[in-house]
Design a protein around this motif. Structure first.
Motif, mmCIF file in Angstrom:
data_model
loop_
_atom_site.group_PDB
_atom_site.id
_atom_site.type_symbol
_atom_site.label_atom_id
_atom_site.label_comp_id
_atom_site.label_asym_id
_atom_site.label_seq_id
_atom_site.Cartn_x
_atom_site.Cartn_y
_atom_site.Cartn_z
ATOM 1 N N PHE A 1 0.817 -1.222 0.000
ATOM 2 C CA PHE A 1 0.000 0.000 0.000
ATOM 3 C C PHE A 1 0.847 1.266 0.000
ATOM 4 C CE2 PHE A 1 -0.382 2.675 3.797
ATOM 5 C CZ PHE A 1 0.482 2.032 4.667
ATOM 6 N N THR B 1 -1.800 -1.882 11.544
ATOM 7 C CA THR B 1 -1.095 -0.638 11.843
ATOM 8 C C THR B 1 0.331 -0.842 12.344
ATOM 9 O OG1 THR B 1 -3.237 0.220 12.510
ATOM 10 C CG2 THR B 1 -1.349 1.518 13.131
ATOM 11 N N PHE C 1 1.180 4.085 12.492
ATOM 12 C CA PHE C 1 -0.064 4.826 12.716
ATOM 13 C C PHE C 1 -0.406 5.796 11.579
ATOM 14 C CE2 PHE C 1 -3.318 7.164 15.194
ATOM 15 C CZ PHE C 1 -3.933 6.106 15.819
ATOM 16 N N GLY C 2 0.253 5.669 10.415
ATOM 17 C CA GLY C 2 -0.014 6.587 9.317
ATOM 18 C C GLY C 2 -1.337 6.282 8.627
ATOM 19 N N SER D 1 6.165 -5.622 8.372
ATOM 20 C CA SER D 1 6.004 -4.178 8.164
ATOM 21 C C SER D 1 5.282 -3.521 9.331
ATOM 22 C CB SER D 1 5.258 -3.909 6.861
ATOM 23 O OG SER D 1 5.948 -4.517 5.791
ATOM 24 N N MET D 2 4.819 -4.310 10.268
ATOM 25 C CA MET D 2 4.184 -3.768 11.475
ATOM 26 C C MET D 2 5.024 -4.033 12.715
ATOM 27 S SD MET D 2 0.558 -5.192 10.248
ATOM 28 C CE MET D 2 -0.299 -5.147 11.820
HETATM 29 C C1 LIG Z 1 3.869 -0.018 6.195
HETATM 30 C C2 LIG Z 1 2.925 -1.162 6.247
HETATM 31 C C3 LIG Z 1 1.934 -1.275 7.252
HETATM 32 C C4 LIG Z 1 1.799 -0.275 8.385
HETATM 33 O O1 LIG Z 1 1.319 0.964 7.958
HETATM 34 P P1 LIG Z 1 1.426 2.269 8.907
HETATM 35 O O2 LIG Z 1 0.942 3.390 8.096
HETATM 36 O O3 LIG Z 1 2.879 2.377 9.263
HETATM 37 O O4 LIG Z 1 0.586 2.003 10.097
HETATM 38 C C5 LIG Z 1 1.052 -2.347 7.196
HETATM 39 N N1 LIG Z 1 1.156 -3.292 6.227
HETATM 40 C C6 LIG Z 1 2.095 -3.226 5.254
HETATM 41 C C7 LIG Z 1 2.164 -4.315 4.241
HETATM 42 C C8 LIG Z 1 3.009 -2.164 5.216
HETATM 43 O O5 LIG Z 1 3.955 -2.112 4.245
#
Ligand SMILES: *Cc1c(COP(=O)(O)O)cnc(C)c1O
Length: 499
Positions: A112, A267, A270-271, A321-322
């Motif tokens: 994302f 999350t 927290f963005g 990523s979390m």
């Molecule tokens: C970065 C990421 C997140 C976390 O998103 P935040 O905005 O940092 O909370 C969750 N899932 C994936 C696959 C990501 O790359």
């Protein structure tokens, strides 16, 4: 629309300045001085527009110093079917009665982060032009995987920019490494570091703030800027897809005008969930925002108790990523909920950096509970969720999305709330093939990344994303591994400043 700093309410700068600067000199994050509103009629009208048009419409409320032509240029350059595998850009899947999955991973890197990093280079270069700055912008990134690749893909061959990414040699998945080391583009460089993610981050920060290096860049007509998730230019684009999704639900008669929905977000920093909160404050009918964490559940505890305490074990999980214990963007939420009390923010975040802990006031706690719920899920629960969704609905989720799904199931069981719900899906299952396969059919797990990709294709029935399939035969361009002390000389020589 002006922007303030969360640590100094008297800061007053334009959106273009906030985007170029990234972070305020006082250490605070830039926030809009007021949250603009959007009416139900405006939301409904988005239904007939393309994603790029919807984006331009919503951006015009936040980036008031950008002209309509500039917004059109930025949004159409970023959100088109050359960069994204679906013309919808963000695709809404119907999972089961009243529950939807918002697939935010049809961009070039299958996570994302593309939703923001595809447009950030255009917002940034447009901002520079508006401010009459004609220096070349150098973006330095420390990454644990997804951000680095998404930033490389966004900035590759963007005129007037140069990008350098550092990743921990042994700290990224095989697919993530392949994605980065084969990156195309004349203005990119990628380098592995002997160290962990923190070493990369500390090294980048040290270079970023080194006056001598800054001066050398300046003499060569260059300057540093940041593309990390505290830049307002990364947060604003994330507001778009929540509002766009509601417009889509309305158009499909899946909700009636004004009907509230829940939004569940896996999350880390927290963005993404903060962007959902902004959309709620703008006027999107939202019942609860459900914050889902993995075993690194510092946010679950915070939302449930008002105490943020990072003094706890760090876990490496299958939703990497979390894996994060400091959620930077929380600062923006607390600034809003404390009534823009910059003194409180300085106190709490000062305590966080000194002792790793702070506790918010009862009034802020109450406001958090009004909008948010939180839960977490460990690796075992994550795998069970992947498997159960696969078996029940023939839908294959990545591990991050599965965390959100499990937390939502727990929420429903506890509350009985049957409000229609959108789950944000943050990565393609192909990006985490080994863990997803392990959940569905562990006998298929092997050392061969592409054998697993093929197996996942067979089991899921989903096309392998073109951008990942193409990597298979692609030559590695960047195989350099350096020590921690060599980062500065790597940056200067890559920029042609030193030999
Ligand atoms: C970065 C990421 C997140 C976390 O998103 P935040 O905005 O940092 O909370 C969750 N899932 C994936 C696959 C990501 O790359």
């Amino acid at each position: 629309m002006y922007y303030k700093s969360t640590r100094n309410s008297s800061v007053n700068i334009s959106a273009a300045q906030a985007i170029v600067q990234g972070i305020s000199d006082d250490g605070g994050l830039f926030v809009p001085a007021e949250i603009p509103s959007i009416t139900m009629d405006e939301i409904a009208a988005l239904g007939d527009m393309t994603y790029a048009e919807r984006a331009a419409c919503i951006f015009s409320k936040f980036l008031t110093d950008f002209t309509d032509e500039e917004l059109k240029y930025c949004t159409e350059s970023a959100y088109n079917d050359k960069s994204f595998a679906t013309a919808d850009i963000a695709e809404l899947s119907h999972l089961f009665d009243g529950t939807y999955v918002l697939e935010l991973w049809h961009g070039p890197t299958c996570a994302f982060k593309d939703m923001a990093l595809q447009i950030l280079p255009y917002l940034l270069t447009t901002s520079l032009k508006k401010l009459g700055m004609n220096k070349k912008v150098v973006i330095l990134i420390a990454t644990s995987g997804d951000t680095g690749k998404a930033a490389l893909e966004g900035f590759a061959d963007v005129e007037g920019t140069s990008i350098m990414v550092f990743y921990p040699r042994d700290g990224v998945s095989a697919m993530q490494k392949r994605q980065m080391t084969t990156q195309d583009g004349g203005n990119v460089s990628v380098c592995a570091l002997e160290g962990n993610f923190d070493d990369c981050q500390n090294g980048v920060k040290a270079i970023f703030t080194d006056e001598k290096v800054k001066k050398q860049l300046d003499e060569h007509g260059m300057m540093f800027s940041s593309a990390n998730s505290i830049n307002w230019g990364r947060l604003a684009p994330q507001i778009i897809y929540y509002i766009s999704t509601y417009a889509e639900l309305l158009k499909n008669n899946a909700v009636s005008k004004g009907e509230k929905i829940n939004i569940v977000v896996p999350t880390g920093n927290f963005g993404n969930i903060l962007a959902a909160y902004y959309s709620k404050r703008m006027g999107l009918p939202v019942n609860k925002l459900i914050c889902a964490s993995n075993a690194n559940n510092v946010l679950t505890d915070f939302i449930n108790t008002g105490v943020y305490d990072r003094n706890r074990s760090f876990y490496t999980t299958i939703s990497p990523s979390m894996d994060i214990l400091i959620s930077s963007n929380l600062e923006r939420l607390l600034y809003i909920l404390s009534g823009e009390n910059d003194a409180k923010i300085r106190e709490w975040f000062g305590a966080l950096s000194k002792t790793g802990r702070y506790e918010v006031d009862d009034s802020v706690k109450a406001l958090i509970s009004e909008s948010f719920c939180a839960g977490y899920c460990d690796d075992k629960g994550t795998k069970e969720a992947v498997k159960s969704v696969y078996d029940k609905y023939s839908y294959t989720m990545d591990t991050h999305t599965a965390v959100a799904y499990k937390v939502y199931e727990d929420y429903k069981a506890k509350t009985g709330d049957n409000t229609k719900t959108v789950i944000a899906s943050t990565a393609s299952p192909y990006k985490f093939s080994a863990s997803v396969l392990d959940a569905i059919d562990s006998s298929a797990v092997s050392d061969d990344e592409y054998a697993m990709v093929d197996k996942l294709c067979e089991l899921s029935g989903y096309d392998i994303p073109k951008s990942l399939a193409e990597l298979k035969g692609k030559a590695v361009r960047f195989d350099k591994v350096i020590g921690r002390t060599e980062m500065e000389s790597f940056v200067l020589s890559s920029l042609g400043i030193t030999e």
